[in-house]
Scaffold this active site. Structure first.
Site, PDB file in Angstrom:
ATOM      1  N   TRP A  11     -23.799  41.928  36.665  1.00  0.00           N
ATOM      2  CA  TRP A  11     -23.870  40.755  35.773  1.00  0.00           C
ATOM      3  C   TRP A  11     -22.629  40.602  34.896  1.00  0.00           C
ATOM      4  CZ3 TRP A  11     -29.476  40.141  33.410  1.00  0.00           C
ATOM      5  CH2 TRP A  11     -30.398  40.062  34.463  1.00  0.00           C
ATOM      6  N   HIS A  17     -14.670  49.782  38.337  1.00  0.00           N
ATOM      7  CA  HIS A  17     -14.574  48.380  38.745  1.00  0.00           C
ATOM      8  C   HIS A  17     -13.149  47.898  38.467  1.00  0.00           C
ATOM      9  CE1 HIS A  17     -15.126  44.056  38.871  1.00  0.00           C
ATOM     10  NE2 HIS A  17     -16.200  44.288  39.597  1.00  0.00           N
ATOM     11  N   GLU A  29     -12.060  45.363  37.158  1.00  0.00           N
ATOM     12  CA  GLU A  29     -11.869  44.796  35.814  1.00  0.00           C
ATOM     13  C   GLU A  29     -11.701  45.914  34.779  1.00  0.00           C
ATOM     14  OE1 GLU A  29     -15.279  42.225  36.066  1.00  0.00           O
ATOM     15  OE2 GLU A  29     -14.212  41.036  37.567  1.00  0.00           O
ATOM     16  N   SER A  49     -16.798  37.579  45.822  1.00  0.00           N
ATOM     17  CA  SER A  49     -17.253  36.241  46.225  1.00  0.00           C
ATOM     18  C   SER A  49     -18.323  36.255  47.309  1.00  0.00           C
ATOM     19  CB  SER A  49     -16.065  35.368  46.646  1.00  0.00           C
ATOM     20  OG  SER A  49     -15.236  35.110  45.526  1.00  0.00           O
ATOM     21  N   GLY A  54     -21.282  39.584  42.152  1.00  0.00           N
ATOM     22  CA  GLY A  54     -21.021  39.187  40.773  1.00  0.00           C
ATOM     23  C   GLY A  54     -21.736  37.886  40.447  1.00  0.00           C
ATOM     24  N   GLY A  55     -20.960  36.794  40.390  1.00  0.00           N
ATOM     25  CA  GLY A  55     -21.484  35.494  39.965  1.00  0.00           C
ATOM     26  C   GLY A  55     -22.805  35.086  40.586  1.00  0.00           C
TER      27      GLY A  55
HETATM   28  P1  13P Z   1     -17.943  37.836  42.341  1.00  0.00           P
HETATM   29  O1  13P Z   1     -19.116  37.992  43.298  1.00  0.00           O
HETATM   30  O2  13P Z   1     -18.246  36.952  41.181  1.00  0.00           O
HETATM   31  O3  13P Z   1     -16.689  37.509  43.069  1.00  0.00           O
HETATM   32  O4  13P Z   1     -17.711  39.301  41.684  1.00  0.00           O
HETATM   33  C1  13P Z   1     -17.608  40.402  42.510  1.00  0.00           C
HETATM   34  C2  13P Z   1     -17.630  41.623  41.665  1.00  0.00           C
HETATM   35  O5  13P Z   1     -16.688  41.908  40.955  1.00  0.00           O
HETATM   36  C3  13P Z   1     -18.846  42.455  41.713  1.00  0.00           C
HETATM   37  O6  13P Z   1     -18.629  43.675  41.087  1.00  0.00           O
END
Ligand code: 13P
Length: 267
Positions: free
Chosen positions: A18, A104, A106, A221, A242-243
């Protein structure tokens, strides 16, 4: 190692990351919507990883259902200490957390997390009975420069350095190409499978035959409309979403794709 069939001993896993979305009060309704759609799927592991501040309400909501396991998005490697702003494994365990995303992109990109830290966290996590989901992946510049294999190889080796062999069944790897995260630009199923196959070879080299049982999931994605093709790839054992995991129906559709990919293997 089969190139065309999944290894059915690897139980598929779909996890929702999330990120920094949803307050504690929003968490309950999203989880209730997900739980309404998802019935217990005995052949798969389903995980949601909300922000730390939502873990309490998430544990309370999920506790009644037992369908989804709870995960966190990061963890400090120490048990406790003067580390302002950090959260430890025992603190997560107290909320019934079973999984933890580590390294991750990020975290690596914005918080300068290194492979060595990820390795220390992964070892600490299993010591606290948390299953690490260790993330690796290349940038677009690295891919364009033909460095994908080198980058991913070095991340896998270093992030798993010293990982205890007797805890390998707890480990999950996530391949998340950075250029595909949050961009809507998904790796083609073939591109993803190729990297997964390389990761599989590395795992077998590093850990021997036990390396072939470690789950390697794909993230970047993943959406309801591309999940089926990705999940059908022999080396893709699930998804880190993710999203799309913030939408109950979208997350459910992705879970269904992973389930059908497994069901067709069992036919
Ligand atoms: P998205 O599915 O939003 O591209 O994010 C992927 C992600 O970083 C899951 O950890």
């Amino acid at each position: 190692m089969s190139q065309t069939h999944k290894n059915v001993t690897r139980r598929p896993l779909v996890a929702g990351n999330w990120k920094m979305y949803r307050t504690a009060s929003d968490t309950r309704s999203l989880l209730e919507d997900i739980v309404k759609l998802v019935s217990k799927i005995a052949t798969m592991d389903l995980v949601v990883c909300p922000p730390f501040t939502s873990l309490s309400v998430a544990a309370e909501t999920l506790g009644r259902h037992g369908i989804l396991a709870l995960g966190a998005q990061n963890m400090h490697q120490n048990k406790e200490g003067a580390f302002t702003g950090e959260i430890s494994g025992p603190m997560l365990r107290e909320f019934g957390v079973r999984y933890v995303i580590l390294g991750h992109s990020e975290r690596r990109q914005y918080f300068n997390e290194t492979d060595a830290q990820v390795a220390a966290k992964a070892q600490a996590a299993v010591g606290y009975h948390l299953r690490p989901i260790v993330c690796v992946g290349e940038t677009l510049a690295q891919r364009d420069a033909g460095e994908t294999t080198a980058v991913v190889t070095s991340q896998v080796r270093a992030s798993l350095s010293g990982f205890p062999v007797d805890q390998l069944e707890e480990l999950v790897l996530a391949y998340e190409p950075i250029w595909a995260i949050g961009t809507g630009k998904v790796a083609t199923p073939q591109q993803a499978n190729e990297v997964h196959l390389n990761i599989r070879k590395l795992l077998v080299k590093q850990f021997g035959s036990k390396g072939s049982d470690i789950r390697v999931i794909y993230g970047g994605s993943v959406k309801p409309d591309n999940a089926a093709e990705l999940m059908a790839q022999p080396e893709i054992d699930g998804a880190l979403v993710g999203g799309a995991s913030l939408d109950a129906k979208g997350f459910f559709d992705i879970i269904e794709s992973a389930r059908s990919a497994r069901a067709s293997e069992n036919d």
